[in-house]
Design an enzyme around this catalytic site. Structure first.
Site, PDB file in Angstrom:
ATOM      1  N   ASP A 312     123.077 -49.565  71.339  1.00 54.54           N
ATOM      2  CA  ASP A 312     121.695 -49.615  70.881  1.00 54.54           C
ATOM      3  C   ASP A 312     120.747 -50.070  71.995  1.00 54.54           C
ATOM      4  O   ASP A 312     121.084 -50.921  72.817  1.00 54.54           O
ATOM      5  CB  ASP A 312     121.614 -50.589  69.702  1.00 54.54           C
ATOM      6  CG  ASP A 312     120.239 -50.667  69.093  1.00 54.54           C
ATOM      7  OD1 ASP A 312     119.760 -49.620  68.608  1.00 54.54           O
ATOM      8  OD2 ASP A 312     119.633 -51.759  69.096  1.00 54.54           O
ATOM      9  N   GLU A 365     121.896 -44.910  73.199  1.00 58.00           N
ATOM     10  CA  GLU A 365     120.629 -44.692  72.492  1.00 58.00           C
ATOM     11  C   GLU A 365     119.547 -45.147  73.469  1.00 58.00           C
ATOM     12  O   GLU A 365     119.223 -46.325  73.559  1.00 58.00           O
ATOM     13  CB  GLU A 365     120.604 -45.502  71.190  1.00 58.00           C
ATOM     14  CG  GLU A 365     119.411 -45.187  70.290  1.00 58.00           C
ATOM     15  CD  GLU A 365     118.241 -46.114  70.513  1.00 58.00           C
ATOM     16  OE1 GLU A 365     117.102 -45.594  70.588  1.00 58.00           O
ATOM     17  OE2 GLU A 365     118.424 -47.330  70.624  1.00 58.00           O
TER      18      GLU A 365
END
Length: 630
Positions: A312, A365
């Site tokens: 993330d 990401e």
């Protein structure tokens, strides 16, 4: 000969932990069921370098810390204590005395399990003893590298895919019985679970963590999660876990000021603070933090057989200025905004993971323009093997939200991505982030009438599925949720009682299986040669057409993004022969208007679009067509 530290610990392990090269530190840090001097009990080990004293507290000593003071191990900053006659299920915390004499109580950073919120205590849990039955999956995975195989990911939030009632979540085992067969039937190759590490606030969706090693108790126990992953593997489905190494939440029992001083975060508040999220970033320059985080990545693969991590907020990790006002900007020693410690950490993380698990998935990401994110570190890259294509996603959603009459003026939004599609190994994400916070659901982003919304979503999915890159779709999008995702309630399964939503689900299922069955759509995904425009310039009619090529086959795609009905639309084709219509998004069975769709088109010796052969077809409004040479 390895020197033995107190309580059966190894001096070598502790040394490597301090050096940032202990990649399995969870094996000795935290609470472990062990036998010492012939007695069974629990060994507690924690890193608290600034503490004057550390104690273990729990039900077993009525939370009176002076009864169980831990031993400091030399200059390692590590404290340890073996307590006999304790077993699995014991609640505990660390009671830390700071140099100033203050007392703070903290959960174990390495705890394998924790109380369900609002409780904050850690729980002693053993992870051994589960009998895995996924040997066939593991052997298959080694033979099928992800680059030239289908990768179709179903993104799931375990707390809202289905629920039984308020605060009554499905357990990992119940999800194994319902979610896994559903995903398999729909044709997905992988399930991606939003973060499952322990977190205090449901509304953070798991992205603001207190217990990085603790499987969240909302949905059950560690071994129940093992059963879920095992069931996925036995059903031919891989499991990807959202992983959050960039930051952590500030709750008192968590990592913040763990021993009274900033040890997991940096000492400079300007650098440590994440004001947008109200969290703290890890200090990637501390070697013990590096050991903690890389070991955590390894832990999910070692103990839970996770097949990959979606890492993330990479852009936030590597940019010291991101989402910060100018007065909080800091700079590296070269005078730039790049977080050099984070960049070193990411490279080391990926090198370590691929050393132990060469067939795993490491997905970034990342919304930055940092180059070579998916290039190997030895070639100067960050070392991931896939990156989310945020540019494609933003451009396409902006395009699809336009009134069809305006699309001809923004044709570049659907074609620009092919200028960089092969610069990285991309995943095309249609994730949870695009269907929350007032952004509307994918279906409701589409303009027009009720029927046109469904037609355009089918068209959009067709282009998404045939565009180069692997695929990710958030749960509920497969049947066209009208409302945004509601994290505190389950998906609107009742919509499947309505024809258009049921037909949309059938369309997505058909499209999924087509993707998996057609090598031209994934076999050469990262190669420029896998894609060839037939006509990229038809902005006036808002139509695109292109060829996808595998190693030995090819397919032809036509997509009409306008309201116009083209009765006789000619496109060039690469070879003579009969072109079979594999999929027509306007078919009645998918919610379209055509009850009898033509199944094959014979090419004619008419030069068109730079090809010697061409076919003429009917191209209804908002329609996606997929052909193969028969």
């Amino acid at each position: 000969m390895v020197q033995t530290a107190p309580n059966g610990l190894s001096h070598k392990d502790l040394y490597l932990f301090n050096q940032g090269t202990s990649y399995h530190s969870y094996r000795f840090m935290g609470a472990h069921l062990v036998r010492v001097d012939g007695k069974d009990g629990v060994r507690f080990t924690v890193w608290a370098p600034n503490a004057a004293e550390v104690r273990v507290i729990g039900d077993f000593n009525m939370w009176v810390g002076t009864l169980h003071c831990m031993d400091r191990i030399d200059a390692t900053g590590i404290f340890s204590l073996f307590i006999p006659n304790l077993g699995e299920g014991e609640l505990y915390k660390y009671e830390i005395i700071t140099p100033e004499g203050a007392m703070i109580r903290k959960a174990d950073p390495y705890a394998f399990y924790a109380e369900r919120r609002p409780g904050t205590a850690s729980i002693v849990a053993g992870l051994s003893g589960y009998k895995w039955k996924d040997g066939n999956w593991q052997r298959k995975k080694r033979k099928l590298p992800a680059y030239n195989n289908p990768l179709l990911i179903y993104e799931v939030h375990a707390g809202s895919w289905k629920i039984k009632g308020k605060e009554d979540f499905y357990t990992y085992e119940e999800l194994a019985e319902e979610l896994v067969p559903y995903a398999a039937e729909m044709g997905y190759t992988h399930i991606e679970l939003m973060p499952l590490s322990e977190h205090p606030l449901d509304q953070s969706w798991g992205y603001q963590i207190t217990g990085f090693y603790a499987v969240t108790s909302r949905y059950g126990s560690p071994k129940q999660l093992m059963r879920f992953v095992d069931k996925c593997h036995q059903s031919g489905i891989g499991v990807i876990l959202d992983w959050v190494p960039g930051h952590f939440c500030k709750d008192d029992h968590g990592l913040r000021l763990f021993d009274g001083a900033p040890i997991f975060e940096g000492a400079d508040a300007k650098r440590a603070e994440k004001p947008l999220w109200g969290t703290l970033s890890f200090d990637f320059g501390k070697q013990e933090v590096v050991s903690f985080l890389i070991s955590n990545a390894m832990y999910w693969m070692d103990m839970y057989h996770i097949d990959g991590l979606r890492v993330d907020a990479v852009a936030s990790m590597i940019n010291l200025h991101m989402d910060k006002p100018p007065e909080m900007h800091t700079y590296n020693y070269l005078g730039g905004p790049d977080n050099l410690d984070a960049l070193r950490f990411i490279k080391k993380l990926n090198e370590t993971v691929f050393h132990y698990y060469p067939d795993t998935l490491m997905l970034a990401e990342d919304s930055s323009a940092w180059p070579a994110v998916t290039a190997p570190t030895y070639k100067g890259g960050l070392g991931f093997n896939f990156k989310w294509n945020m540019g494609w996603m933003n451009d396409m959603l902006r395009y699809m939200e336009l009134d069809p009459s305006e699309r001809s003026s923004h044709h570049n939004l659907i074609t620009f991505s092919l200028l960089y599609a092969f610069s990285e190994n991309y995943v095309l994400p249609l994730s949870h982030d695009e269907v929350v916070h007032g952004k509307r659901s994918l279906l409701n982003k589409m303009p027009g009438t009720y029927e046109e919304k469904f037609a355009q979503l089918r068209l959009f999915y067709g282009y998404w599925m045939t565009h180069p890159g692997k695929k990710l779709l958030f749960m509920g999008s497969e049947w066209g949720q009208f409302d945004e995702w509601k994290d505190s309630d389950m998906l609107d399964w009742m919509l499947l009682e309505y024809d258009m939503h049921r037909s949309m689900q059938h369309y997505v299922k058909t499209l999924n299986h087509l993707y998996v069955d057609q090598p031209s759509l994934w076999e050469r995904d990262s190669e420029q040669e896998c894609f060839e425009w037939i006509d990229v310039h038809n902005a006036e009619q808002s139509v695109i057409s292109f060829i996808r090529r595998g190693k030995s086959d090819f397919s032809v795609v036509v997509a009409n993004f306008s309201r116009n009905d083209y009765q006789e639309f000619r496109i060039g084709v690469p070879e003579p022969g009969s072109y079979r219509s594999f999929l027509n998004s306007n078919d009645k069975q998918f919610g379209g208007t055509e009850t009898q769709t033509k199944q094959s088109y014979s090419s004619e010796n008419v030069a068109w679009h730079g090809h010697e052969q061409s076919i003429t077809l009917h191209l209804p409004p908002f329609t996606f067509l997929y052909f193969t040479l028969d």
